[in-house]
Design an enzyme around this catalytic site. Structure first.
Site, mmCIF file in Angstrom:
data_model
loop_
_atom_site.group_PDB
_atom_site.id
_atom_site.type_symbol
_atom_site.label_atom_id
_atom_site.label_comp_id
_atom_site.label_asym_id
_atom_site.label_seq_id
_atom_site.Cartn_x
_atom_site.Cartn_y
_atom_site.Cartn_z
ATOM 1 N N ASP A 214 -51.616 -1.454 -20.015
ATOM 2 C CA ASP A 214 -50.841 -0.906 -18.892
ATOM 3 C C ASP A 214 -49.427 -1.484 -18.952
ATOM 4 O O ASP A 214 -49.162 -2.357 -19.769
ATOM 5 C CB ASP A 214 -51.512 -1.320 -17.575
ATOM 6 C CG ASP A 214 -51.599 -2.840 -17.460
ATOM 7 O OD1 ASP A 214 -50.653 -3.454 -16.961
ATOM 8 O OD2 ASP A 214 -52.602 -3.428 -17.912
ATOM 9 N N ASP A 216 -47.988 -3.135 -16.380
ATOM 10 C CA ASP A 216 -47.874 -4.045 -15.238
ATOM 11 C C ASP A 216 -47.176 -3.327 -14.080
ATOM 12 O O ASP A 216 -47.524 -2.176 -13.784
ATOM 13 C CB ASP A 216 -47.181 -5.352 -15.659
ATOM 14 C CG ASP A 216 -47.519 -6.503 -14.723
ATOM 15 O OD1 ASP A 216 -48.681 -6.605 -14.302
ATOM 16 O OD2 ASP A 216 -46.621 -7.289 -14.393
#
Ligand code: ADE
Length: 277
Positions: A214, A216
């Protein structure tokens, strides 16, 4: 030639991998209490390996509550010379895309509640205080193998990377995430510290393959990280991580580690701890 035995700590999404046929399963008690799960032993291409699920097999142990000291002690007790780990990470850089691998070579410690040493002065634990050098936290030779295996398998890999390990269990605010970028960190997770530190205290060669799952919380126009996103990305790429680990075990076992293992022992495990006054 020192025979190798490889401990593998599977992180989020790699708890029960199809890594090898388990030949024995048994608990291992330690002076620090029980590890996260039973230890499963088996062979990968004839090389003895011990598998441990960092968060427990059902993923019930949150990062703060993982008994890192027991996990590493148990692997050492079983004779492991190496520890290979997988870890799901958030990306802090535009060019590290979800699904990419990053070979960790440095950390920034933002944990607050974890014991980072076996030498804590408690009864039944090793005596003294150990001020462990930490300039090069990861085993560079083992790390090189992980990188080369990713390349050989045609996977996108970033050959170096600084990880920020946060306490969790919450993810970071946008402001924190932007600050970590300014600090020069590449990825973020919740487990590398103190795992890497404790492996070094025990003189084991430790290397980590991080998978970016991902972005973040820092990226404008993108939804901040959620646990569902992390698990979905890791699951759909878990087979790649398994392939890298399997290949790395074979490459590691083909080498003579005697000198490196005795250098590690001399640099830390057998350091004369400073007596507690
Ligand atoms: N693990 C996976 N993604 C993460 C993130 N963004 N922060 C902390 N740990 C993570």
């Amino acid at each position: 030639m020192t025979p190798v035995k490889i401990g593998i700590i599977g992180g989020s999404g790699l708890n029960n991998p199809d890594l090898f046929e388990v030949t024995s399963e048994s608990p291992q008690d330690t002076p620090y209490g029980p590890p996260s799960d039973i230890l499963r032993e088996g062979l990968i291409g004839g090389v003895p390996c011990v598998l441990l699920a960092r968060h427990g097999r059902k993923h019930t142990i949150m990062p703060t509550k993982v008994n890192y000291r027991a996990n590493l002690w148990a692997l050492k007790e079983r004779g492991c010379t190496h520890v290979l780990v997988s870890t799901a990470c958030g990306s802090l850089q535009e060019n590290i895309h979800p699904g990419d691998f990053v070979i960790l070579d440095q950390f920034i410690d933002r944990t607050t509640k974890r014991s980072q040493t076996f030498y804590d002065g408690e009864e039944g634990h090793p005596p003294g205080i150990l001020h462990l050098p930490m300039g090069t936290p990861f085993c560079s030779d083992t790390t090189t193998h992980l990188k080369e295996c990713c390349e050989a398998l045609g996977y996108t890999v970033h050959p170096t990377g600084t990880v920020v390990t946060i306490e969790g269990p919450r993810f970071s605010s946008k402001a924190e995430s932007r600050m970590f970028r300014q600090w020069g960190a590449d990825v973020i997770n919740m487990t590398t510290v103190p795992e890497v530190v404790l492996a070094r205290e025990l003189g084991m060669c430790y290397a980590a393959i991080a998978m970016a799952t991902d972005y973040d919380s820092w990226r404008e126009g993108h939804e901040a990280v959620t646990v569902e996103a992390v698990m979905a990305t890791f699951r759909s790429n878990a087979e790649k991580a398994i392939n890298v680990l399997k290949m790395a075990v074979a490459k590691i076992a083909a080498e003579d580690w005697s000198q490196r293992i005795s250098a590690l022992k001399n640099s830390c495990h057998d350091v004369e701890p400073v007596p507690v006054s």
